[in-house]
Design an enzyme around this catalytic site. Structure first.
Site, PDB file in Angstrom:
ATOM      1  N   LYS A   1     -23.704  18.851  -5.090  1.00  0.00           N
ATOM      2  CA  LYS A   1     -23.773  20.090  -5.865  1.00  0.00           C
ATOM      3  C   LYS A   1     -25.254  20.453  -5.920  1.00  0.00           C
ATOM      4  O   LYS A   1     -26.060  19.720  -6.495  1.00  0.00           O
ATOM      5  CB  LYS A   1     -23.232  19.863  -7.277  1.00  0.00           C
ATOM      6  CG  LYS A   1     -23.446  21.062  -8.195  1.00  0.00           C
ATOM      7  CD  LYS A   1     -22.921  20.804  -9.602  1.00  0.00           C
ATOM      8  CE  LYS A   1     -23.497  21.830 -10.571  1.00  0.00           C
ATOM      9  NZ  LYS A   1     -23.144  21.580 -11.956  1.00  0.00           N
TER      10      LYS A   1
ATOM     11  N   GLY B   1     -20.742  27.040 -19.062  1.00  0.00           N
ATOM     12  CA  GLY B   1     -20.465  28.045 -20.087  1.00  0.00           C
ATOM     13  C   GLY B   1     -19.068  27.976 -20.674  1.00  0.00           C
ATOM     14  O   GLY B   1     -18.822  28.524 -21.745  1.00  0.00           O
TER      15      GLY B   1
ATOM     16  N   THR C   1     -20.108  20.001 -20.946  1.00  0.00           N
ATOM     17  CA  THR C   1     -20.515  19.999 -22.360  1.00  0.00           C
ATOM     18  C   THR C   1     -19.330  20.109 -23.327  1.00  0.00           C
ATOM     19  O   THR C   1     -19.281  19.391 -24.324  1.00  0.00           O
ATOM     20  CB  THR C   1     -21.508  21.155 -22.611  1.00  0.00           C
ATOM     21  OG1 THR C   1     -22.573  21.022 -21.688  1.00  0.00           O
ATOM     22  CG2 THR C   1     -22.066  21.114 -24.019  1.00  0.00           C
TER      23      THR C   1
END
Lengths: 367, 258
Positions: free
Chosen positions: B96, B184, B206
């Site tokens: 990535k 996000g 997260t």
């Protein structure tokens, strides 16, 4: 423009006057703003802010979780030398202190490195006093070459250098710089730095910027809390951090909150910073600079450090000695300052895990 | 079987997860196990091959594909060096690319990411670039050899949902490669939203790692991704922009039996 020019913009602020007008409501408003400006930061640092520590702590915790998660990076300092040409009122390595002086040889550095690496630590901070004669840049560079074999992250806390000297050390394997201005107030700076090259306020102030220009990965700044009024010093540290972050967004910024500790030849300082004050500085800093790392060293007491974990600290030292060769040598030299938390790396690791946080040993590598 | 093909692998799970920010390795392992993911990303900077106890890779279930990321890279050159190190350290062929030169908002640098993609594609990497949503940049990454592109939903770690929806939707509609919404996504409902939009997959870190119960949250994301994908395949009914008027404005045209 250097930070000194930027600093002039705020020199007209009358702190006492500003603080006398701050209300609790102003503090609550400031901490909930999307973009916290430097007046908001000052509001958070105000005496009235002391009444809103819980609200600030909640916000700080939330921001810390968002940006760093439940993690604390562990590192340890390694003192290479206590030779120093400066006379600074607050430091045990002060040239006028009659203490045994020592600098580690290559063999001793290797021995010290092995000892530290065996604890699992991968990040190290090397320190010297200021002596271009005893510990020239070439000595630091040779030391870094040895340490590279054992560590993934090498930070330096040494006398200020020229940009090309920083570049040479970065090329050798240094990835971050710690340099405290000690005190941002120019008059007090001049008073406590009695003699030696450290008297040059601007040269030291611009050092982190020179390292940024040399493309260092991280810079860590701070004021030695207790020399001057802490609210003003914390404010200037935050502004310095913001200035660097805005100008060099590729650099990872962190700030330290070192409080004055007893040391050889120390005198009493008037501007005491109590635990509540230190927490307020830490919370206000996190809210003002959400992305900045915050370091708490073993200057602080065990239980106090433990309680700070969920509040926004991101880096902690462990298994600390502030003596030259203190990790491996039998021969004792005086410490730069007395530490308050003597826990081993393993003990720190267990404490962090018990708080529901993950101790991080490796967060970088030479690429 | 609704599979998701990427880099020659057919994946059943459309949820990719990260490994940062967890309270400890055990919780991370359990969360990854519970969400049924098959691809797990980790920052190479955190991989510590010297320490079995602290090495993050030891806590990624063995049946998962490792997706090392170049976190910490400030330009293409550093990303390339980290990718090569990842391969040399035995982390496989997937990478990535994450190039961030802005430590304030952590927004990716698309130009440097394109450069890194070009170089690494020639070296045979299976590349998933993390990017700021942009149609042309996405196109160039795919042309340079990216196996998929990963636009952000909102700034990383913010849990603010898919604020970049319009652009991500255009990318889904126009680009001939899987679009994985990365960064996000704060709630399972937002993961479902991305899947309903037609995203090939989502990457979540997260929101799971910092939840009070990461394991339960991981499972919730698994279900939401499956539900969103199912809804996408089932094709939702038409959504009206206005209510159907009971007295149509053009009713007079049919009056009088014309």
């Amino acid at each position: 423009m250097s930070f000194l020019d930027f600093k002039k913009n705020v020199s007209q602020i009358n702190f006492d006057d500003y603080f006398s007008k701050v209300s609790k409501n102003d503090v609550l408003k400031a901490l909930n703003k999307r973009k916290v400006d430097y007046y908001d930061y000052l509001t958070l640092l105000s005496p009235v802010g002391e009444n809103c520590l819980e609200e600030m702590a909640q916000k700080s915790r939330e921001l810390s979780l968002q940006h760093f998660g439940k993690t604390i990076l562990l590192y340890t300092p390694m003192y290479l030398s206590n030779h120093c040409v400066n006379v600074c009122a607050y430091c045990g390595f002060n040239k006028e202190n009659n203490i045994p002086r020592k600098k580690l040889t290559a063999e001793e550095i290797e021995k010290e490195a092995k000892q530290i690496a065996a604890t699992g630590l991968k990040h190290i901070l090397i320190l010297t006093g200021e002596s271009r004669e005893e510990t020239p840049v070439s000595y630091i560079k040779d030391s870094v070459k040895i340490l590279k074999k054992y560590f993934q992250g090498i930070a330096i806390e040494i006398y200020p250098l020229e940009e090309n000297e920083y570049k040479a050390l970065i090329d050798a394997g240094v990835d971050s710089l710690t340099i405290y201005q000690e005190v941002y107030d120019e008059e007090i700076y001049d008073k406590v730095h009695i003699s030696g090259p450290k008297k040059d306020y601007k040269y030291r102030l611009d050092a982190p910027e020179r390292a940024c220009k040399a493309q260092i990965r991280g810079v860590n700044i701070g004021a030695l809390l207790g020399i001057n009024n802490w609210r003003e010093e914390a404010f200037m540290t935050g502004l310095h951090g913001q200035y660097l972050q805005d100008k060099y967004p590729e650099v990872e910024l962190s700030i330290s909150l070192p409080r004055m500790r007893p040391h050889v030849g120390h005198k009493n300082y008037k501007e005491l910073v109590n635990d509540k004050n230190l927490v307020q500085i830490m919370l206000a800093s996190r809210i003002f600079l959400p992305r900045a790392g915050i370091t708490i060293s073993t200057r602080e007491q065990k239980s106090f450090r433990d309680n700070l974990v969920p509040l926004g600290v991101t880096k902690m030292s462990a298994g600390v000695s502030t003596e030259v060769g203190g990790h491996s040598s039998e021969e004792k030299t005086p410490s730069q300052f007395d530490i308050s938390d003597e826990r081993t790396v393993q003990e720190m690791k267990e404490m962090i895990l018990s708080k529901g946080y993950q101790p991080i040993f490796k967060d970088w590598m030479a690429i | 079987m609704d599979e998701f093909k990427i880099g020659g692998e057919a994946l059943k799970s459309r949820l990719l997860v990260g490994t940062g920010k967890y309270p400890n390795h055990k919780i991370m392992y359990d969360a990854i196990k519970h969400c049924g993911t098959q691809v797990v990303t980790m920052a190479l900077r955190r991989v510590d091959l010297d320490s079995k106890e602290d090495n993050i890779v030891e806590y990624i279930p063995k049946n998962c594909i490792l997706l090392p990321n170049t976190s910490g890279a400030r330009n293409a050159e550093e990303a390339v060096r980290i990718a090569r190190l990842a391969k040399a350290m035995g982390c496989g062929n997937w990478i990535k690319i994450e190039v961030i030169s802005d430590n304030k908002y952590l927004l990716p640098d698309n130009i440097e990411t394109i450069k890194a993609t070009e170089i690494l594609a020639k070296e045979g990497f299976n590349i998933l670039p993390y990017m700021s949503p942009d149609l042309m940049a996405g196109k160039q990454m795919i042309e340079a050899g990216a196996a998929a592109v990963m636009p952000l939903g909102s700034p990383i770690g913010t849990n603010r949902g898919i604020r970049t929806k319009e652009i991500v939707q255009i990318m889904i509609d126009e680009l001939d490669a899987p679009i994985i919404v990365d960064a996000g996504i704060g709630k399972p409902s937002e993961a479902a939203e991305a899947m309903e939009m037609g995203a090939a997959a989502v990457l979540v870190n997260t929101a799971i790692a910092t939840a009070t119960d990461p394991i339960q949250m991981a499972e919730a994301f698994d279900l939401a991704v499956k539900a969103g994908r199912m809804a996408y395949l089932a094709k939702t009914g038409p959504v009206g922009q206005i209510a159907k008027a009971s007295s149509p404005l053009t009713g007079f045209l049919s009056e009088g039996g014309l």
